[in-house]
Design a protein around this motif. Sequence first.
Motif, short mmCIF file in Angstrom:
data_model
loop_
_atom_site.label_atom_id
_atom_site.label_comp_id
_atom_site.label_asym_id
_atom_site.label_seq_id
_atom_site.Cartn_x
_atom_site.Cartn_y
_atom_site.Cartn_z
N ILE A 89 0.08 -28.65 -9.30
CA ILE A 89 0.15 -29.42 -10.54
C ILE A 89 -0.35 -30.83 -10.25
N CYS A 90 -1.16 -31.35 -11.16
CA CYS A 90 -1.62 -32.73 -11.07
C CYS A 90 -1.15 -33.47 -12.32
N VAL A 91 -0.30 -34.48 -12.13
CA VAL A 91 0.21 -35.28 -13.24
C VAL A 91 -0.70 -36.50 -13.43
N ILE A 92 -1.22 -36.67 -14.65
CA ILE A 92 -2.07 -37.82 -14.97
C ILE A 92 -1.50 -38.51 -16.20
N GLY A 104 -8.04 -24.43 -9.13
CA GLY A 104 -6.77 -24.35 -8.43
C GLY A 104 -5.75 -25.36 -8.86
N THR A 105 -6.00 -26.05 -9.99
CA THR A 105 -5.12 -27.14 -10.42
C THR A 105 -4.74 -26.98 -11.89
N VAL A 106 -3.45 -27.16 -12.17
CA VAL A 106 -2.98 -27.27 -13.55
C VAL A 106 -2.70 -28.74 -13.80
N VAL A 107 -3.33 -29.30 -14.82
CA VAL A 107 -3.20 -30.73 -15.11
C VAL A 107 -2.13 -30.93 -16.18
N LEU A 108 -1.17 -31.79 -15.88
CA LEU A 108 -0.16 -32.19 -16.85
C LEU A 108 -0.40 -33.67 -17.13
N GLY A 109 -0.94 -33.96 -18.30
CA GLY A 109 -1.35 -35.35 -18.54
C GLY A 109 -1.00 -35.83 -19.92
N THR A 110 -1.25 -37.12 -20.16
CA THR A 110 -0.99 -37.70 -21.47
C THR A 110 -2.25 -38.36 -22.01
N ILE A 111 -2.44 -38.21 -23.32
CA ILE A 111 -3.55 -38.85 -24.01
C ILE A 111 -3.04 -39.50 -25.29
N PRO A 112 -3.78 -40.49 -25.82
CA PRO A 112 -3.31 -41.17 -27.03
C PRO A 112 -3.61 -40.38 -28.30
N ILE A 113 -2.80 -40.60 -29.31
CA ILE A 113 -3.11 -40.11 -30.65
C ILE A 113 -4.35 -40.86 -31.14
N PRO A 114 -5.26 -40.18 -31.82
CA PRO A 114 -6.47 -40.85 -32.29
C PRO A 114 -6.15 -42.02 -33.22
N LYS A 115 -6.72 -43.17 -32.90
CA LYS A 115 -6.55 -44.35 -33.76
C LYS A 115 -7.67 -45.32 -33.43
N GLY A 116 -8.38 -45.79 -34.44
CA GLY A 116 -9.48 -46.70 -34.19
C GLY A 116 -10.67 -45.97 -33.59
N LYS A 117 -11.42 -46.66 -32.76
CA LYS A 117 -12.62 -46.09 -32.15
C LYS A 117 -12.23 -44.99 -31.18
N PRO A 118 -12.82 -43.78 -31.31
CA PRO A 118 -12.47 -42.67 -30.42
C PRO A 118 -12.82 -42.99 -28.97
N LEU A 119 -12.01 -42.48 -28.05
CA LEU A 119 -12.29 -42.58 -26.62
C LEU A 119 -12.97 -41.28 -26.21
N ASP A 120 -14.18 -41.37 -25.68
CA ASP A 120 -15.00 -40.18 -25.45
C ASP A 120 -14.29 -39.13 -24.61
N LEU A 121 -13.71 -39.53 -23.48
CA LEU A 121 -13.07 -38.54 -22.61
C LEU A 121 -11.86 -37.92 -23.28
N MET A 168 -10.48 -14.64 -18.21
CA MET A 168 -9.58 -15.22 -19.21
C MET A 168 -9.47 -16.72 -18.97
N PRO A 169 -9.70 -17.57 -19.97
CA PRO A 169 -9.71 -19.01 -19.75
C PRO A 169 -8.33 -19.52 -19.33
N ARG A 170 -8.36 -20.52 -18.43
CA ARG A 170 -7.12 -21.13 -17.98
C ARG A 170 -6.66 -22.17 -18.98
N GLU A 171 -5.36 -22.34 -19.09
CA GLU A 171 -4.83 -23.33 -20.02
C GLU A 171 -4.43 -24.60 -19.30
N ARG A 172 -4.51 -25.69 -20.02
CA ARG A 172 -4.06 -26.98 -19.51
C ARG A 172 -3.01 -27.53 -20.46
N LEU A 173 -2.14 -28.39 -19.95
CA LEU A 173 -1.07 -28.95 -20.78
C LEU A 173 -1.33 -30.41 -21.07
#
Length: 212
Positions: free
Chosen positions: A131-134, A159-176, A1-6
Amino acid sequence: MPRERLQLQLGPALPEVPRLRARSLPPSPFRGVGKTTLIQKVTQALKSSGVPIDGFYTQEVREGGRRTGFDVVTLSGNRGPLSRVSPSSDSSASRREYRVGQYVVDLVSFEQLVLPMLRNVNHGGDTEKRICVIDEIGKMELFSQAFIQAVRQTLAGSGTVVLGTIPIPKGKPLDLVEEIRSRKDVKVFNVSKENRNSLLQDILAAVESCRK
């Protein structure tokens, strides 16, 4: 069963705001909706519950009521510059610098603080998921190829659950960012000024679900 990330995404009430997803990732360098405060509340709640957690968040630096840059603050208490307003208008100097708008990114400081922490998370020997906060995966941070590689490695870890933040899409997409956004094991929370206070319990429940 796939693991979820936040992951947290800020917006859409304000122009450039990030997301929170179920592999756990939050907003971008354009602040204003209180995502870092939300991340800090989540972090404090998890720490008080004895959950193993590490990572970093970004924080505004202000002088005389004016924002002059951003710092990286690790959960272990270390702090250093991520970016500062550039005092120089020299175009030749500008070509040698990593810049986002008026800010010059201090890549050496960022990598010295963040990369050892991510390596430690990836090689941790805890029997329970940690938990890894990014906070965050945005334009400034993504000048670092080593950071990109470390984030991918962390997301691939079992073995890690990542809790991170990413930007809303705007302008040129960021690949990662787009790569993360499209992952099937990532859950996104849209964060705005209107809902930021009500999301805490939802995020804590999602984190707990990811750790099972």
